[in-house]
Motif scaffolding. Structure first.
Motif, PDB file in Angstrom:
ATOM      1  N   ILE A 176       0.861  -1.206   0.000  1.00 25.07           N
ATOM      2  CA  ILE A 176       0.000   0.000   0.000  1.00 25.07           C
ATOM      3  C   ILE A 176       0.889   1.245   0.000  1.00 25.07           C
ATOM      4  CG2 ILE A 176      -1.669   1.347   1.334  1.00 25.07           C
ATOM      5  CD1 ILE A 176      -3.114  -0.995   0.375  1.00 25.07           C
ATOM      6  N   TRP A 209      -4.697   8.162  -1.444  1.00 27.67           N
ATOM      7  CA  TRP A 209      -5.411   6.893  -1.492  1.00 27.67           C
ATOM      8  C   TRP A 209      -4.962   6.100  -2.715  1.00 27.67           C
ATOM      9  CZ3 TRP A 209      -9.001   5.681   2.298  1.00 27.67           C
ATOM     10  CH2 TRP A 209      -9.362   6.712   3.149  1.00 27.67           C
ATOM     11  N   TYR A 262      -7.669   2.567  -0.417  1.00 30.76           N
ATOM     12  CA  TYR A 262      -6.904   2.237   0.776  1.00 30.76           C
ATOM     13  C   TYR A 262      -5.897   3.334   1.082  1.00 30.76           C
ATOM     14  CZ  TYR A 262      -8.672  -2.380  -0.437  1.00 30.76           C
ATOM     15  OH  TYR A 262      -9.488  -3.431  -0.752  1.00 30.76           O
ATOM     16  N   TYR A 309      -6.005   2.192  -4.893  1.00 28.17           N
ATOM     17  CA  TYR A 309      -6.991   1.121  -4.983  1.00 28.17           C
ATOM     18  C   TYR A 309      -6.474  -0.007  -5.858  1.00 28.17           C
ATOM     19  CZ  TYR A 309      -8.130   2.767  -9.658  1.00 28.17           C
ATOM     20  OH  TYR A 309      -8.050   3.121 -10.978  1.00 28.17           O
ATOM     21  N   ASN A 365     -13.045  -0.096  -3.427  1.00 24.67           N
ATOM     22  CA  ASN A 365     -12.442   0.313  -2.154  1.00 24.67           C
ATOM     23  C   ASN A 365     -11.113   1.004  -2.411  1.00 24.67           C
ATOM     24  OD1 ASN A 365     -14.389  -0.573  -0.343  1.00 24.67           O
ATOM     25  ND2 ASN A 365     -13.541  -2.625  -0.246  1.00 24.67           N
ATOM     26  N   LEU A 395      -4.863   0.495   8.645  1.00 27.22           N
ATOM     27  CA  LEU A 395      -5.343   0.635   7.274  1.00 27.22           C
ATOM     28  C   LEU A 395      -6.709   1.301   7.288  1.00 27.22           C
ATOM     29  CD1 LEU A 395      -4.690  -0.109   4.294  1.00 27.22           C
ATOM     30  CD2 LEU A 395      -5.994  -2.209   4.673  1.00 27.22           C
ATOM     31  N   ILE A 418      -6.399  -7.539   5.377  1.00 29.21           N
ATOM     32  CA  ILE A 418      -7.040  -6.216   5.346  1.00 29.21           C
ATOM     33  C   ILE A 418      -7.875  -6.014   6.601  1.00 29.21           C
ATOM     34  CG2 ILE A 418      -8.812  -4.838   4.172  1.00 29.21           C
ATOM     35  CD1 ILE A 418      -7.733  -6.041   1.508  1.00 29.21           C
ATOM     36  N   GLN A 464      -8.027 -10.851   2.310  1.00 25.50           N
ATOM     37  CA  GLN A 464      -9.191 -10.318   3.025  1.00 25.50           C
ATOM     38  C   GLN A 464      -8.947 -10.302   4.543  1.00 25.50           C
ATOM     39  OE1 GLN A 464     -12.009 -13.137   1.347  1.00 25.50           O
ATOM     40  NE2 GLN A 464     -13.027 -11.490   0.192  1.00 25.50           N
ATOM     41  N   VAL A 496      -7.393  -3.105   9.379  1.00 17.69           N
ATOM     42  CA  VAL A 496      -8.490  -2.165   9.633  1.00 17.69           C
ATOM     43  C   VAL A 496      -8.855  -2.188  11.112  1.00 17.69           C
ATOM     44  CG1 VAL A 496     -10.945  -1.718   9.191  1.00 17.69           C
ATOM     45  CG2 VAL A 496      -9.397  -2.179   7.280  1.00 17.69           C
ATOM     46  N   VAL A 537      -9.966   2.128   4.903  1.00 18.80           N
ATOM     47  CA  VAL A 537     -10.630   1.724   3.667  1.00 18.80           C
ATOM     48  C   VAL A 537     -11.858   2.609   3.490  1.00 18.80           C
ATOM     49  CG1 VAL A 537     -11.719  -0.187   2.421  1.00 18.80           C
ATOM     50  CG2 VAL A 537      -9.868  -0.655   4.013  1.00 18.80           C
ATOM     51  N   ASP A 538     -12.018   3.139   2.284  1.00 23.14           N
ATOM     52  CA  ASP A 538     -13.154   4.018   2.015  1.00 23.14           C
ATOM     53  C   ASP A 538     -13.562   3.878   0.553  1.00 23.14           C
ATOM     54  OD1 ASP A 538     -15.121   5.914   2.340  1.00 23.14           O
ATOM     55  OD2 ASP A 538     -13.760   7.552   2.866  1.00 23.14           O
ATOM     56  N   ASN A 539     -14.808   4.160   0.274  1.00 26.59           N
ATOM     57  CA  ASN A 539     -15.309   4.210  -1.091  1.00 26.59           C
ATOM     58  C   ASN A 539     -15.369   5.684  -1.463  1.00 26.59           C
ATOM     59  OD1 ASN A 539     -16.970   4.443  -3.378  1.00 26.59           O
ATOM     60  ND2 ASN A 539     -17.977   2.507  -2.906  1.00 26.59           N
TER      61      ASN A 539
END
Length: 152
Positions: free
Chosen positions: A32, A48, A97, A50, A95, A81, A72, A69, A76, A83-85
């Motif tokens: 990341i 950010w 990151y 993705y 998502n 970490l 992550i 998964q 989180v 995570v956002d849309n």
């Protein structure tokens, strides 16, 4: 030349980071971080990046999708970490990151404190533990106590 030696772009991480947050987490956070360095996506002063889960798997083929998964989720949960849309389109579920570098730094500092405490206790002379155990135990053999009780 061996096929197992570096002839491709390597994944690089610090062993101390892996000790502090876990190997899988360290590999993922480093990836990341790598992508954040060149990212043009910025929201609220934070960069950010993705990738889809299959894209992360392409970059880290030694991980299953399920491991990615879990990794992550672990990051989180620890707040390392984020995570956002970032899309305004509700049908876009991409998502994005980012790393909370303050939380990451705190996690590694806490690990340093724990490590230092363990090192300090492991440096204590071993004879002290042995002497303490000997002093707390009775020096009389157990059979003698039993023999004395039979005579009384």
């Amino acid at each position: 030349m061996s096929k197992n030696l570096i002839d491709e772009a390597p994944l690089v991480l610090l062993p101390s980071l892996a000790v502090a947050i876990g190997l899988n987490e360290a590999i993922f956070v480093q990836q990341i971080h790598y992508w954040l360095q060149t990212s043009k996506s910025v929201k609220d002063g934070r960069k950010w990046t993705y990738n889809t889960l299959p894209q992360w798997k392409e970059q880290m083929p030694f991980f299953s999708i399920r491991t990615i998964q879990r990794t992550i989720a672990s990051l989180v949960d620890r707040g390392i970490l984020i995570v956002d849309n970032l899309s305004s389109n509700k049908s876009d579920r991409t998502n994005f990151y980012s790393i909370d570098y303050d939380k990451l730094s705190l996690s590694t500092r806490q690990n340093d404190v724990i490590h230092d405490a363990k090192m300090a206790s492991s440096n204590a002379p071993k004879w002290r533990d042995h002497d303490a155990k000997m002093a707390s135990s009775t020096m009389t053999p157990k059979w003698r106590n039993g023999y004395t009780e039979l005579l009384s």
